[in-house]
Design an enzyme around this catalytic site. Structure first.
Site, PDB file in Angstrom:
ATOM      1  N   ARG A  99       2.936  -0.157  -5.485  1.00  0.00           N
ATOM      2  CA  ARG A  99       3.282  -0.327  -3.929  1.00  0.00           C
ATOM      3  C   ARG A  99       1.545  -1.302  -4.062  1.00  0.00           C
ATOM      4  O   ARG A  99       1.475  -1.559  -2.978  1.00  0.00           O
ATOM      5  CB  ARG A  99       3.094   0.274  -3.088  1.00  0.00           C
ATOM      6  CG  ARG A  99       4.240   1.221  -2.963  1.00  0.00           C
ATOM      7  CD  ARG A  99       4.392   2.416  -1.963  1.00  0.00           C
ATOM      8  NE  ARG A  99       4.958   2.366  -0.609  1.00  0.00           N
ATOM      9  CZ  ARG A  99       5.588   1.510  -0.026  1.00  0.00           C
ATOM     10  NH1 ARG A  99       6.691   2.116  -0.997  1.00  0.00           N
ATOM     11  NH2 ARG A  99       5.998   1.109   1.591  1.00  0.00           N
ATOM     12  N   CYS A 128       0.357  -0.953  -0.243  1.00  0.00           N
ATOM     13  CA  CYS A 128       0.276   0.368  -0.250  1.00  0.00           C
ATOM     14  C   CYS A 128       0.905   1.078   0.125  1.00  0.00           C
ATOM     15  O   CYS A 128       1.766   1.259   0.929  1.00  0.00           O
ATOM     16  CB  CYS A 128      -0.977   0.242   1.622  1.00  0.00           C
ATOM     17  SG  CYS A 128      -1.906  -1.257   1.330  1.00  0.00           S
ATOM     18  N   LYS A 145       4.941  -4.117  -5.785  1.00  0.00           N
ATOM     19  CA  LYS A 145       6.860  -3.787  -5.836  1.00  0.00           C
ATOM     20  C   LYS A 145       7.772  -3.952  -4.369  1.00  0.00           C
ATOM     21  O   LYS A 145       8.803  -4.496  -4.233  1.00  0.00           O
ATOM     22  CB  LYS A 145       7.430  -2.259  -6.756  1.00  0.00           C
ATOM     23  CG  LYS A 145       8.990  -2.856  -7.016  1.00  0.00           C
ATOM     24  CD  LYS A 145       9.191  -2.366  -9.057  1.00  0.00           C
ATOM     25  CE  LYS A 145      10.106  -3.092  -8.819  1.00  0.00           C
ATOM     26  NZ  LYS A 145      10.625  -4.098  -9.152  1.00  0.00           N
ATOM     27  N   GLU A 191       4.621 -14.714 -12.154  1.00  0.00           N
ATOM     28  CA  GLU A 191       4.459 -13.221 -11.450  1.00  0.00           C
ATOM     29  C   GLU A 191       3.845 -12.468 -12.892  1.00  0.00           C
ATOM     30  O   GLU A 191       2.594 -11.840 -12.118  1.00  0.00           O
ATOM     31  CB  GLU A 191       5.758 -12.451 -11.855  1.00  0.00           C
ATOM     32  CG  GLU A 191       6.704 -12.723 -10.158  1.00  0.00           C
ATOM     33  CD  GLU A 191       7.746 -11.451 -10.326  1.00  0.00           C
ATOM     34  OE1 GLU A 191       8.376 -12.055 -11.082  1.00  0.00           O
ATOM     35  OE2 GLU A 191       7.299 -11.007  -9.358  1.00  0.00           O
ATOM     36  N   GLU A 235      14.849 -17.757 -11.319  1.00  0.00           N
ATOM     37  CA  GLU A 235      14.565 -16.919 -11.573  1.00  0.00           C
ATOM     38  C   GLU A 235      13.617 -16.393 -12.821  1.00  0.00           C
ATOM     39  O   GLU A 235      12.948 -15.612 -13.061  1.00  0.00           O
ATOM     40  CB  GLU A 235      15.953 -15.787 -11.430  1.00  0.00           C
ATOM     41  CG  GLU A 235      15.191 -14.078 -12.139  1.00  0.00           C
ATOM     42  CD  GLU A 235      14.200 -13.668 -11.292  1.00  0.00           C
ATOM     43  OE1 GLU A 235      14.072 -13.757  -9.975  1.00  0.00           O
ATOM     44  OE2 GLU A 235      13.883 -11.844 -11.715  1.00  0.00           O
ATOM     45  N   LYS A 237       9.843 -15.085 -13.457  1.00  0.00           N
ATOM     46  CA  LYS A 237       8.980 -14.401 -14.004  1.00  0.00           C
ATOM     47  C   LYS A 237       8.463 -14.699 -14.990  1.00  0.00           C
ATOM     48  O   LYS A 237       6.665 -13.614 -14.812  1.00  0.00           O
ATOM     49  CB  LYS A 237      10.558 -13.694 -14.724  1.00  0.00           C
ATOM     50  CG  LYS A 237      12.238 -12.645 -14.307  1.00  0.00           C
ATOM     51  CD  LYS A 237      11.254 -11.336 -13.877  1.00  0.00           C
ATOM     52  CE  LYS A 237      10.955 -11.544 -12.229  1.00  0.00           C
ATOM     53  NZ  LYS A 237      12.298 -11.165 -11.772  1.00  0.00           N
ATOM     54  N   ASN A 294      -0.921   2.023   5.979  1.00  0.00           N
ATOM     55  CA  ASN A 294       0.000   0.886   5.161  1.00  0.00           C
ATOM     56  C   ASN A 294       0.110  -0.041   6.304  1.00  0.00           C
ATOM     57  O   ASN A 294       1.450   0.541   6.863  1.00  0.00           O
ATOM     58  CB  ASN A 294       1.173   1.383   4.421  1.00  0.00           C
ATOM     59  CG  ASN A 294       2.246   0.606   3.749  1.00  0.00           C
ATOM     60  OD1 ASN A 294       2.104  -0.228   3.328  1.00  0.00           O
ATOM     61  ND2 ASN A 294       3.378   1.156   3.528  1.00  0.00           N
ATOM     62  N   GLY A 295       0.261  -1.225   5.982  1.00  0.00           N
ATOM     63  CA  GLY A 295       0.573  -2.051   7.499  1.00  0.00           C
ATOM     64  C   GLY A 295      -0.099  -3.209   7.965  1.00  0.00           C
ATOM     65  O   GLY A 295      -1.321  -3.469   7.371  1.00  0.00           O
ATOM     66  N   HIS A 300      14.965 -37.144  -9.447  1.00  0.00           N
ATOM     67  CA  HIS A 300      14.506 -37.898  -8.680  1.00  0.00           C
ATOM     68  C   HIS A 300      13.177 -37.291  -8.339  1.00  0.00           C
ATOM     69  O   HIS A 300      12.345 -37.414  -6.902  1.00  0.00           O
ATOM     70  CB  HIS A 300      14.944 -37.116  -6.917  1.00  0.00           C
ATOM     71  CG  HIS A 300      17.002 -37.495  -7.307  1.00  0.00           C
ATOM     72  ND1 HIS A 300      17.135 -38.743  -7.857  1.00  0.00           N
ATOM     73  CD2 HIS A 300      17.518 -36.672  -8.444  1.00  0.00           C
ATOM     74  CE1 HIS A 300      18.528 -38.812  -7.487  1.00  0.00           C
ATOM     75  NE2 HIS A 300      18.907 -37.721  -9.050  1.00  0.00           N
ATOM     76  N   TRP A 342      -2.591  -2.379  -1.827  1.00  0.00           N
ATOM     77  CA  TRP A 342      -2.047  -3.878  -1.826  1.00  0.00           C
ATOM     78  C   TRP A 342      -3.112  -4.870  -0.903  1.00  0.00           C
ATOM     79  O   TRP A 342      -3.016  -4.496   0.454  1.00  0.00           O
ATOM     80  CB  TRP A 342      -0.855  -4.211  -2.033  1.00  0.00           C
ATOM     81  CG  TRP A 342      -1.175  -5.514  -2.106  1.00  0.00           C
ATOM     82  CD1 TRP A 342      -0.819  -6.372  -3.567  1.00  0.00           C
ATOM     83  CD2 TRP A 342      -0.799  -6.502  -1.283  1.00  0.00           C
ATOM     84  NE1 TRP A 342       0.209  -7.299  -3.696  1.00  0.00           N
ATOM     85  CE2 TRP A 342       0.744  -7.286  -2.184  1.00  0.00           C
ATOM     86  CE3 TRP A 342      -0.675  -7.040   0.183  1.00  0.00           C
ATOM     87  CZ2 TRP A 342      -0.386  -8.961  -0.754  1.00  0.00           C
ATOM     88  CZ3 TRP A 342       0.077  -7.976   0.525  1.00  0.00           C
ATOM     89  CH2 TRP A 342       0.236  -9.146   0.200  1.00  0.00           C
TER      90      TRP A 342
HETATM   91  C1  AGP Z   1      10.848  -9.648  -8.049  1.00  0.00           C
HETATM   92  O1  AGP Z   1       9.819  -9.484  -9.195  1.00  0.00           O
HETATM   93  C2  AGP Z   1       9.851  -9.709  -7.492  1.00  0.00           C
HETATM   94  N1  AGP Z   1       8.337  -9.016  -7.404  1.00  0.00           N
HETATM   95  C3  AGP Z   1       9.146 -10.142  -5.910  1.00  0.00           C
HETATM   96  O2  AGP Z   1      10.135 -11.310  -5.830  1.00  0.00           O
HETATM   97  C4  AGP Z   1      10.893  -8.962  -5.199  1.00  0.00           C
HETATM   98  O3  AGP Z   1      11.737  -9.431  -5.606  1.00  0.00           O
HETATM   99  C5  AGP Z   1      10.477  -9.544  -3.720  1.00  0.00           C
HETATM  100  O4  AGP Z   1       9.497  -9.063  -3.253  1.00  0.00           O
HETATM  101  C6  AGP Z   1      11.901  -8.632  -2.526  1.00  0.00           C
HETATM  102  O5  AGP Z   1      12.111  -7.225  -3.167  1.00  0.00           O
HETATM  103  P1  AGP Z   1      13.638  -6.019  -2.555  1.00  0.00           P
HETATM  104  O6  AGP Z   1      14.319  -6.696  -3.549  1.00  0.00           O
HETATM  105  O7  AGP Z   1      12.676  -5.075  -2.465  1.00  0.00           O
HETATM  106  O8  AGP Z   1      13.161  -6.768  -1.043  1.00  0.00           O
END
Ligand code: AGP
Length: 631
Positions: free
Chosen positions: A27, A2, A626, A511, A504, A508, A100-101, A527, A74
């Site tokens: 956010r 948020c 983010k 996400e 990774e 990606k 926020n929180g 395995h 969020w």
């Molecule tokens: C990355 O594509 C993601 N959105 C997410 O995994 C991110 O890397 C994670 O939330 C950690 O964020 P930070 O690097 O700001 O701590």
């Protein structure tokens, strides 16, 4: 997550709040809302979904109100519906709150308020706050010598709340006061000319001022048109001074790219160059024994008696940390553990002596990473020197909470990343780890000078190799993506230093395209996971020449034998090996050791083009934010 923003001054607040929320939309974008005070009333407008929905609604009801608060959500408690959108208000609609929180004890507080016949209109934890404030304002006489009954009421309520939160509150009965609170969730106050701001992050207020005061935990501020007063939660006024940020307003433009993510993928050669220029000393020569070829400025206690490294991170940063582990162990020879910060918090390993703890977070605000680092600092405080906390942060936002908390920072210099999926910040984190591993190896004499200079030279070739690869890959990947628009599952395989890249690549894809994907170390397939494979499950194999090349090729063969379509991320070489791939994404033939910087990029492009092909919101994928500022 948020984002919250607030304004008090002489201008009309609405547009300032909306422009601030635009910068904070990364956010969260489940809903948005603002509340202003005009003609003795709180005007609260909220809308489900992205900010443009709120903007549209506000066109009908705009006022010149000079005070207001705003929120982009969020969802944590309650569905992403308008009735759960912030601001939340008391029953008489006199007090408005954005948060926020998470208020952890909200259930108890809600029950207490319900017993007093307060009615709730949302499922959120936040709604208890306006009711509690209204209740106190109604029932408690003002404290003697208090500058403001409103401030007193907020302070008393804040002392009842448990959890981590940043809050902004206004009241129609106190139209010249905006109260803001910080408890473990970032909040910055901005000082303009005859106007004051608050926001979850500096980009929201940078167009108006560079003079800011980041509040610390347990602090609250009263903003009036004339002044900012800062207090602790006991009500003691604190002496505070703003500082000047060395940042310019962020240009949020796609520069001809369809999405920010694609633009950020294309920025990677420049980001790598910027990091290399900052971390490595261009003018260094072998006769120069007084300086180091690497410019990280690590203090001696970070390396001289160092026995172990532990790295704490989440998500993509955790993947960068896994590459970091490989480099720190294989180049610098230092045993390294990588932990999910969220797991570490509740099951930390026993304390080890002479240990460097590294926190990696591009935003510098990830709640779990910050909490794990704070815990590590705390449990090592007062211990003998070999057990004392030695903390290093790797972040793209040195002005963040991480930057305030940790003295030694490696700034990843990627520039602000707008796309929620991390791309250029990941590659910048990788370069930071190459520099750190080489620096430690050099300082501890764990590497020959010839080898060190060869690796640095190899790194310097990387930006142009990325440019060449981008040219060769993008059209091909764009076309390939069409074949996978309906695919339900994907497997990514890598080994050694490219195993984290498989993880990774899978992250990606999950996400932004919402396709189920898993990354595995190629040798682990047989395995168990191999049971998943059939003609409907494509397999992406990262096969870079080096000590595991033949192994990866064999593992890929095993997948192909189960009818999977096989996509190779590999240099184009004549011969049998690459012929096994149904599709081949060419990558420059660099040393395996440097290859993750190159192999991750086609996986970013693949995820991007599949998501774009499916018509999805690449930059703001569903359910994500983010900056993850809640636990
Ligand atoms: C990355 O594509 C993601 N959105 C997410 O995994 C991110 O890397 C994670 O939330 C950690 O964020 P930070 O690097 O700001 O701590």
């Amino acid at each position: 997550m948020c984002g919250i923003v607030g304004y008090i001054g002489t201008q009309a607040a609405t547009e300032i709040l909306l422009s601030g929320l635009e910068k904070l939309e990364y956010r969260g974008y489940d809903s948005a809302g603002i509340a202003t005070i005009w003609e003795g009333e709180v005007n609260c407008v909220r809308a489900k979904g992205k900010l443009y929905n709120l903007r549209y609604k506000l066109e009908q009801v705009e006022t010149p109100a000079p005070i207001g608060i705003g929120h982009t959500r969020w969802a944590t408690h309650g569905k992403p519906e308008e009735y759960n959108a912030h601001p939340h208000m008391d029953m008489a609609r006199r007090v408005a709150v954005v948060q926020n929180g998470i208020v952890e004890n909200y259930r108890d507080l809600r029950e207490q308020l319900k017993a007093k016949r307060y009615e709730f209109r949302s499922d959120t934890d936040t709604e208890v706050i306006p009711h509690l404030i209204a209740d106190l304002l109604k029932s408690s006489p003002p404290l003697p010598y208090s500058p403001s009954p409103f401030l007193d009421a907020v302070r008393q309520v804040v002392n009842k709340l448990e959890g981590a939160f940043a809050i902004a509150i206004l009241s129609a009965d106190y139209p010249d006061e905006l109260i803001v609170v910080r408890q473990q969730v970032p909040l910055v106050v901005g000082f303009g000319q005859g106007e004051f701001f608050c926001a979850s992050d500096t980009p929201a207020i940078l167009p108006y001022t560079r003079a800011v005061l980041p509040l610390e935990n347990g602090e609250m501020a009263r903003l009036t048109p004339l002044d900012v007063e800062v207090y602790n939660f006991a009500g003691v006024r604190l002496k505070k001074y703003p500082r000047l940020l060395n940042l310019n307003p962020i240009m949020v433009e796609k520069q001809g790219f369809k999405h920010f993510m694609l633009k950020e993928i294309y920025e990677q050669p420049g980001v790598v160059r910027a990091c290399l220029d900052a971390y490595f000393n261009k003018d260094w020569n072998v006769d120069d024994s007084a300086t180091s070829p690497i410019n990280l400025g690590l203090p001696a206690k970070f390396y001289s008696d160092l026995e172990q490294i532990q790295i704490l991170a989440c998500g993509t940063s955790w993947h960068a940390a896994l590459v970091g582990k490989y480099l720190l162990e294989q180049i610098a020879g230092i045993p390294t553990q990588v932990h999910y910060a969220s797991e570490y918090r509740y099951a930390p390993p026993p304390l080890t002596p002479n240990t460097l703890t590294i926190g990696v977070t591009q935003s510098g605000e990830t709640a779990d990473t910050l909490a794990a680092l704070a815990m590590e600092k705390e449990r090592r405080s007062g211990k003998e020197p070999k057990y004392e906390a030695r903390l290093l942060g790797i972040t793209n936002r040195p002005e963040s909470t991480l930057g305030q908390m940790i003295f030694h920072i490696i700034n990843t210099l990627a520039g602000i990343e707008i796309g929620v999926a991390a791309t250029k910040t990941f590659v910048a984190q990788l370069i930071a780890f190459y520099a750190l591993a080489l620096d430690l190896a050099y300082l501890r004499q764990n590497i020959s000078l010839t080898k060190l200079l060869k690796i640095i030279d190899g790194l310097r070739q990387i930006p142009s190799e990325i440019e060449i690869n981008l040219d060769n890959q993008e059209r091909y990947i764009e076309q390939l993506a069409h074949d996978f628009a309906q695919t339900k599952d994907f497997i990514f395989l890598g080994r050694g230093i490219n195993f984290p890249i498989a993880l990774e690549g899978a992250l990606k894809l999950k996400e932004i395209s919402y396709i189920h994907a898993e990354g595995y170390p190629a040798g682990e397939m047989k395995h168990g996971p191999i049971a998943l494979l059939d003609v409907k499950v494509p397999v992406v194999a990262i096969a870079m020449p080096g000590n595991v090349y033949e192994k990866v090729i064999s593992n890929a063969q095993e997948a192909k034998a189960r009818d999977s379509r096989l996509i190779g991320v590999t240099p184009v070489k004549e011969g049998e090996a690459v012929e096994i791939f149904n599709d081949l994404i060419p990558v420059s033939n660099v040393e395996e050791f440097l290859s993750p910087i190159l192999t991750v990029i086609p996986l970013q492009l693949l995820a991007y083009h599949i998501a774009a092909c499916r018509g999805l919101d690449v930059d703001q994928p569903r359910n994500l934010a983010k900056s993850v500022t809640v636990e």
